[in-house]
Scaffold this active site. Structure first.
Site, PDB file in Angstrom:
ATOM      1  N   GLU A 119     -12.662  23.614 -21.708  1.00  0.00           N
ATOM      2  CA  GLU A 119     -11.313  23.232 -22.128  1.00  0.00           C
ATOM      3  C   GLU A 119     -10.521  24.472 -22.548  1.00  0.00           C
ATOM      4  OE1 GLU A 119     -12.714  18.977 -24.158  1.00  0.00           O
ATOM      5  OE2 GLU A 119     -11.894  20.575 -25.418  1.00  0.00           O
ATOM      6  N   ARG A 142      -5.615  19.390 -40.111  1.00  0.00           N
ATOM      7  CA  ARG A 142      -7.033  19.668 -40.316  1.00  0.00           C
ATOM      8  C   ARG A 142      -7.289  20.102 -41.756  1.00  0.00           C
ATOM      9  NH1 ARG A 142     -10.329  23.962 -40.679  1.00  0.00           N
ATOM     10  NH2 ARG A 142     -12.472  23.692 -39.976  1.00  0.00           N
ATOM     11  N   TYR A 239      -8.553  16.071 -27.699  1.00  0.00           N
ATOM     12  CA  TYR A 239      -9.793  16.587 -27.120  1.00  0.00           C
ATOM     13  C   TYR A 239     -11.056  16.218 -27.897  1.00  0.00           C
ATOM     14  CZ  TYR A 239      -8.510  20.068 -30.653  1.00  0.00           C
ATOM     15  OH  TYR A 239      -8.110  20.678 -31.813  1.00  0.00           O
ATOM     16  N   CYS A 421      25.096  45.364 -47.960  1.00  0.00           N
ATOM     17  CA  CYS A 421      24.948  45.297 -46.511  1.00  0.00           C
ATOM     18  C   CYS A 421      24.945  46.711 -45.928  1.00  0.00           C
ATOM     19  CB  CYS A 421      26.093  44.486 -45.911  1.00  0.00           C
ATOM     20  SG  CYS A 421      26.125  44.500 -44.098  1.00  0.00           S
ATOM     21  N   CYS A 424      28.495  47.054 -43.839  1.00  0.00           N
ATOM     22  CA  CYS A 424      29.831  47.031 -44.450  1.00  0.00           C
ATOM     23  C   CYS A 424      29.821  47.260 -45.956  1.00  0.00           C
ATOM     24  CB  CYS A 424      30.504  45.690 -44.154  1.00  0.00           C
ATOM     25  SG  CYS A 424      29.741  44.292 -45.036  1.00  0.00           S
ATOM     26  N   CYS A 439      24.581  38.902 -45.839  1.00  0.00           N
ATOM     27  CA  CYS A 439      25.795  39.617 -46.234  1.00  0.00           C
ATOM     28  C   CYS A 439      26.890  38.581 -46.480  1.00  0.00           C
ATOM     29  CB  CYS A 439      26.214  40.580 -45.123  1.00  0.00           C
ATOM     30  SG  CYS A 439      27.850  41.309 -45.383  1.00  0.00           S
ATOM     31  N   CYS A 444      32.532  41.283 -42.173  1.00  0.00           N
ATOM     32  CA  CYS A 444      31.514  42.273 -41.833  1.00  0.00           C
ATOM     33  C   CYS A 444      31.545  42.558 -40.328  1.00  0.00           C
ATOM     34  CB  CYS A 444      30.133  41.784 -42.245  1.00  0.00           C
ATOM     35  SG  CYS A 444      28.799  42.898 -41.767  1.00  0.00           S
TER      36      CYS A 444
END
Length: 680
Positions: A119, A142, A239, A421, A424, A439, A444
């Site tokens: 598989e 699981r 499976y 930023c 800018c 930002c 900007c």
């Protein structure tokens, strides 16, 4: 007709619709043999939704319309698996796999070849789904193998997981023995193309990107709001089995066959192998072809087929003796982080990027890798100067897996996201509940340039040859403030710009002129509306047929469209109700932009429901041009060949997809036949 008689009539139609939808779900997801087009399927679903809205008392939990019907959770509950979900031992090379085979034979006291089931090992999230009397009653992850999270409502949103098991074969109508209770186990995953599309849409909306398909599947399934999971293109293969009451299986292969009769999807690449040498042959073939698969696999799983022998072999620690995972070679390399830069996207999202000493991973030169966000950097304790393990996640996006602590010298520098930023100098904030920094400056340049990059991109307005550097130059020189300004540029404005010769200026002006007649879906996508990616733009275009109709659509009308949720509907409605949008659209039209072939009105949809795979080079079309022609005619282009593929269009130097199409008996078209089909 009295009320009781009327209800009976509607109930009969509702039951018929549910059975038909359930039958077509199995034909599509399990058998890979769809018998109706997507449009026909949608009509069945819409009719069922219509009837159930008129008669809400007739709605049942297993109705196909109830994929999303639960309120958001505050947290997941836990589920204890009745039989532990065991992990698998690993074989890292052929020698270790052969030793696994020798151990099996020694334990069983035989020299005869063992029959194995081979598989593909899907790289997703393991789950268990519990059915009682055919109804889905519980679903869980699981977890640690003993206890997992209760994700029942989220699993119900995945179309390839049936809400009710089949009680008769859809074709033969023969009855199926249904167990009183059955716990089936499988893997939830996301296809590679869906993963890339999801990340593109998240980038558009300023959300942090998923690292790879497995993380996107896990993150999508573990949403507290099921409606968010419902928007994600998740799939599942089954499976294995936990507890079961009422049926028995003599082999693992027969169990997988039984799954399919119930409507549970199994991987069509599963094989029976006589002996370990056949397993190795299949492994080599899969290793060579795995990159052509639509989903990620990280290896294979080899299981003793006989259930009797499985019981005799038993388990050791928390792994079965009768199964092993055989992994593929790693796609990882070790290098050094020279620096960490911060990129600013068009929504203002700040993304840290590692600058690496260049390395080669599976034939690709890698010099940068995403670090996603500050939380990810802190969790992995990544520092400038660190030696790190890098991999190409999903064969696409380079990422840092972990640091190599033994490589530290003490000179490494801790990275902290800037408070201003880098483009800018505007203030940077991290909104509550988000992992991404942003930002806050609405002006900007990075936001502006990012939006313009999206607008000119190939799948949007396709203004060829306009590079990021040119866009930056246009913006910095005051020539462009919004996307509509492209259509008012003049050649004489371009010539004084750096590196803009006469020929370059001509090319830019020609590309802009050629982009003035987009389809509606391209234009809507190019606008960069929040939450509207390429697929959503196409759906909106096909549904409304014209921009005028789309502009006045209410949130309620938008939400009624299949696959359009409240968040997208609100975003689209707000965008078109903004006075600034009306001015921008008028500016486009004043600049000569004219939408052609509105998908829902003028385009001839004679390929609706047909799927195409493109392979090789077509002399007359680029790949994107061929895709556009197919989509305009109502068809869709998919990445891999399967039994449900309608046509493979083969050009010069086709790849392995052509051989697979020939093997499966799929219709193969050369370019001339493709053109004839488009014009039919």
């Amino acid at each position: 007709m009295d009320h009781s008689q009327e209800s009976n009539v509607f109930l009969q139609e509702i039951e018929h619709l549910r059975q038909e939808i359930q039958r077509h779900n199995k034909l599509y997801y399990v058998d890979d043999q769809p018998q109706i087009s997507d449009a026909e399927y949608d009509r069945l679903m819409r009719r069922l939704q219509e009837l159930e809205s008129l008669h809400p008392d007739l709605i049942t939990p297993d109705s196909p319309t109830q994929r999303v019907g639960a309120a958001p959770l505050e947290k997941f509950g836990t589920v204890t698996h009745s039989i532990p979900m065991l992990s698998l031992a690993n074989a890292m090379d052929e020698e270790e796999l052969r030793e696994f085979d020798h151990r099996i034979k020694r334990t069983l006291g035989t020299e005869a070849e063992i029959e194995y089931v081979f598989e593909p090992k899907i790289d997703g999230l393991a789950v268990e789904v519990v059915y009682e009397n055919g109804m889905l009653v519980m679903g869980s992850t699981r977890g640690d193998g003993i206890t997992g999270e209760n994700v029942t409502q989220n699993l119900k949103t995945i179309s390839s997981i049936p809400l009710r098991l089949l009680t008769s074969d859809p074709e033969t109508r023969q009855s199926i023995v249904l167990p009183r209770k059955i716990e089936v186990r499988g893997e939830v995953y996301m296809d590679k193309t869906d993963f890339l599309t999801l990340n593109q849409e998240r980038e558009l909306t300023g959300e942090p990107l998923f690292a790879n398909p497995r993380n996107s599947a896990a993150g999508s399934l573990r949403q507290l709001d099921p409606s968010v999971t419902a928007k994600r293109p998740l799939k599942a293969f089954f499976y294995a089995i936990g507890a079961v009451e009422g049926v028995n299986f003599d082999t693992h292969w027969n169990m997988l066959a039984y799954f399919r009769t119930l409507g549970l999807r199994t991987n069509p690449l599963n094989k029976i192998c006589q002996g370990i040498e056949q397993v190795l042959e299949q492994y080599q073939h899969l290793n060579e072809t795995k990159d052509s698969l639509p989903y990620e696999i990280d290896g294979t799983v080899v299981k003793v087929n006989s259930r009797h022998l499985q019981e005799e072999l038993g388990t050791i620690s928390r792994s079965p003796r009768w199964a092993i995972a055989f992994k593929f070679p790693a796609k990882q390399e070790t290098t050094k982080i020279l620096d960490i830069l911060v990129q600013v996207g068009r929504t203002g999202a700040l993304t840290p990027v590692a600058v690496l000493e260049p390395i080669n991973i599976r034939g690709v030169q890698v010099s940068r890798a995403t670090l996603h966000n500050q939380d990810e950097i802190d969790r992995k304790d990544i520092r400038i100067g660190d030696t790190v393990v890098v991999q190409r996640a999903g064969d696409v996006i380079p990422e840092v897996v972990n640091i190599v602590e033994s490589g530290r010298t003490g000179a490494e520098k801790i990275f902290v996201m800037p408070t201003r930023c880098p483009v800018c100098q505007g203030e940077v904030i991290r909104p509550d509940g988000e992992a991404v920094h942003r930002c806050t400056n609405p002006n900007c340049p990075a936001k502006q340039i990012g939006h313009l990059e999206h607008f000119v991109s190939k799948r949007a307005m396709n203004i060829e040859g306009v590079s990021t550097k040119q866009i930056e130059s246009f913006v910095n020189n005051g020539l462009i403030r919004d996307a509509a300004d492209f259509y008012f540029l003049k050649k004489e404005q371009l010539l004084p710009l750096e590196r803009m010769a006469d020929k370059s200026a001509d090319n830019v002006m020609q590309a802009i002129a050629q982009s003035k007649h987009p389809t509606l879906s391209r234009f809507v996508y190019a606008l960069g509306i929040r939450h509207v990616g390429e697929h959503t733009a196409s759906m909106l275009a096909n549904y409304f047929g014209s921009l005028d109709r789309l502009k006045i659509a209410s949130e309620e009308e938008l939400t009624a469209i299949y696959e359009i949720g409240p968040e997208v509907a609100k975003s689209v409605s707000q965008y078109f109700s903004d006075p600034g949008t009306a001015k921008l659209l008028q500016k486009f039209f004043d600049g000569g932009v004219e939408i052609v072939n509105p998908e829902g009105v003028a385009a001839r949809q004679h390929l609706t429901g047909k799927s195409f795979v493109l392979t090789g080079t077509l002399p007359s079309y680029t790949r994107d041009e061929a895709k556009d022609l197919i989509e305009k005619a109502g068809g869709r282009v998919v990445s891999s060949v399967s039994k449900k593929t309608d046509y493979v269009v083969a050009g010069r130097d086709p790849g392995s997809k052509l051989a697979k199409a020939q093997q499966l008996g799929v219709n193969i078209l050369n370019e001339e036949e493709f053109q004839q089909l488009l014009q039919a």
